[in-house]
Design an enzyme around this catalytic site. Structure first.
Site, PDB file in Angstrom:
ATOM      1  N   ASP A   1     -18.230   4.460  21.307  1.00 33.87           N
ATOM      2  CA  ASP A   1     -18.636   3.599  20.201  1.00 33.87           C
ATOM      3  C   ASP A   1     -18.417   2.159  20.638  1.00 33.87           C
ATOM      4  OD1 ASP A   1     -18.753   2.357  17.385  1.00 33.87           O
ATOM      5  OD2 ASP A   1     -18.980   4.487  16.924  1.00 33.87           O
TER       6      ASP A   1
ATOM      7  N   ASP B   1     -22.094  -0.285  24.120  1.00 33.45           N
ATOM      8  CA  ASP B   1     -23.175  -0.589  23.187  1.00 33.45           C
ATOM      9  C   ASP B   1     -24.327   0.342  23.527  1.00 33.45           C
ATOM     10  OD1 ASP B   1     -25.338  -1.580  21.764  1.00 33.45           O
ATOM     11  OD2 ASP B   1     -24.905  -3.688  22.214  1.00 33.45           O
ATOM     12  N   VAL B   2     -24.644   1.276  22.627  1.00 35.90           N
ATOM     13  CA  VAL B   2     -25.656   2.281  22.949  1.00 35.90           C
ATOM     14  C   VAL B   2     -27.051   1.693  23.112  1.00 35.90           C
ATOM     15  CG1 VAL B   2     -24.417   4.206  21.896  1.00 35.90           C
ATOM     16  CG2 VAL B   2     -26.005   2.852  20.504  1.00 35.90           C
TER      17      VAL B   2
ATOM     18  N   ASN C   1     -24.946  10.740  18.086  1.00 40.23           N
ATOM     19  CA  ASN C   1     -24.759  10.469  16.661  1.00 40.23           C
ATOM     20  C   ASN C   1     -24.824   8.975  16.307  1.00 40.23           C
ATOM     21  OD1 ASN C   1     -23.631  11.337  13.901  1.00 40.23           O
ATOM     22  ND2 ASN C   1     -22.087   9.884  14.584  1.00 40.23           N
TER      23      ASN C   1
ATOM     24  N   TYR D   1     -35.692   2.278   9.207  1.00 32.65           N
ATOM     25  CA  TYR D   1     -34.718   3.350   9.446  1.00 32.65           C
ATOM     26  C   TYR D   1     -35.374   4.732   9.479  1.00 32.65           C
ATOM     27  CZ  TYR D   1     -30.699   6.419   8.690  1.00 32.65           C
ATOM     28  OH  TYR D   1     -29.765   7.421   8.801  1.00 32.65           O
TER      29      TYR D   1
ATOM     30  N   LYS E   1     -35.686   7.612  12.648  1.00 32.44           N
ATOM     31  CA  LYS E   1     -35.073   8.936  12.582  1.00 32.44           C
ATOM     32  C   LYS E   1     -36.128  10.044  12.668  1.00 32.44           C
ATOM     33  CE  LYS E   1     -30.660   7.926  12.171  1.00 32.44           C
ATOM     34  NZ  LYS E   1     -29.632   8.432  13.115  1.00 32.44           N
TER      35      LYS E   1
END
Length: 258
Positions: A42, A68-69, A95, A160, A164
């Site tokens: 994370d 940082d993804v 996730n 968003y 997804k």
């Protein structure tokens, strides 16, 4: 502690991204309870330390890595660190996400790009990086956290919901390309869950209660541990014949208006 009394993840190395709070933390702690060595990733340093400490308190071997993804090189470097410390990754729970919302006519391009960078592109990067080893070993399980928002239309849910929705199809792509190698990939679609992740969606506690009561037939938000239970099932041998599946855990939200 989980009351399952099982050790479904004994001697398995599990990586959970977005593990500082909420669903990711619940998954990490439950996997530790069930025998896993757990790596957590994370960008939130303080909360991630709480997750790491909780893994150890539950008897698991823990390794925390800050990344940082949305930065691919950081993600790849983090995965290399995990595998050098704990060994090859057997289970991936992708996730990490960000709840940027707005209407199509007034969201900014930067909001759109940032949402897809964190919710969608980062999932591709982490899955691709972990897949290389899984394909060589001809085994592995992957769970991707999408959202019930991926399955319905609601005003104000761009960008968003589209970010997804892409993950639902990406899950199927990963599943169909790797099933013959003994690698399974499924996704979960949580509805409203009582975590800090959803706080920005509401201006007050009363609005939160009203929205949930109106949208969710069960009349309440889910708990992180309820979502974690489904993710652990999907990643365990209990789901050995399930791949490419979209598991909806939303209290009935996607059934339509009550």
């Amino acid at each position: 502690m989980s009351d399952t009394g099982s050790s479904r993840f004994s001697r398995r190395v599990c990586l959970v991204t977005g593990a500082a709070t909420g669903i990711g933390r619940a998954v990490a702690w439950r996997m530790a309870e069930e025998g896993a060595d757990v790596a957590v990733l994370d960008i939130n340093v303080d909360e991630l330390e709480t997750t790491r400490a909780g893994i150890q308190a539950r008897g698991g071997t823990a390794f925390a890595v800050i990344a940082d993804v949305s930065v691919p090189d950081d993600v790849r470097a983090a995965i290399s660190q995990v595998e050098s410390v704990l060994g090859p990754i057997d289970v991936l729970v992708s996730n990490a996400g960000v709840p940027i919302v707005g209407k199509v006519h007034d969201i900014t391009l930067s909001d759109w790009d940032r949402t897809f960078a964190i919710n969608t592109r980062s999932t591709f990067v982490v899955v691709q990086a972990v897949l290389h080893g899984m394909r060589e070993r001809r085994r592995g399980t992957i769970s991707i956290t999408a959202s019930s928002a991926a399955l319905v239309a609601e005003a104000g849910s761009a960008p968003y919901a589209p970010s997804k929705a892409a993950l639902v199809n990406f899950t199927k792509q990963v599943a169909v390309e790797n099933a013959a190698l003994g690698i399974r990939c499924n996704c979960v679609c949580p509805g409203w869950v009582d975590t800090p992740f959803n706080d920005p969606a509401f201006t007050s506690d009363s609005e939160r209660v009203e929205t949930v009561s109106r949208q969710v037939p069960m009349g309440r938000e889910g708990l992180p541990d309820e979502i974690a239970s489904a993710i652990l099932f999907a990643c365990s041998d209990d789901a050995s014949y399930m791949t490419g599946h979209t598991l909806v855990i939303d209290g009935g939200l996607t059934l339509g208006p009550t």
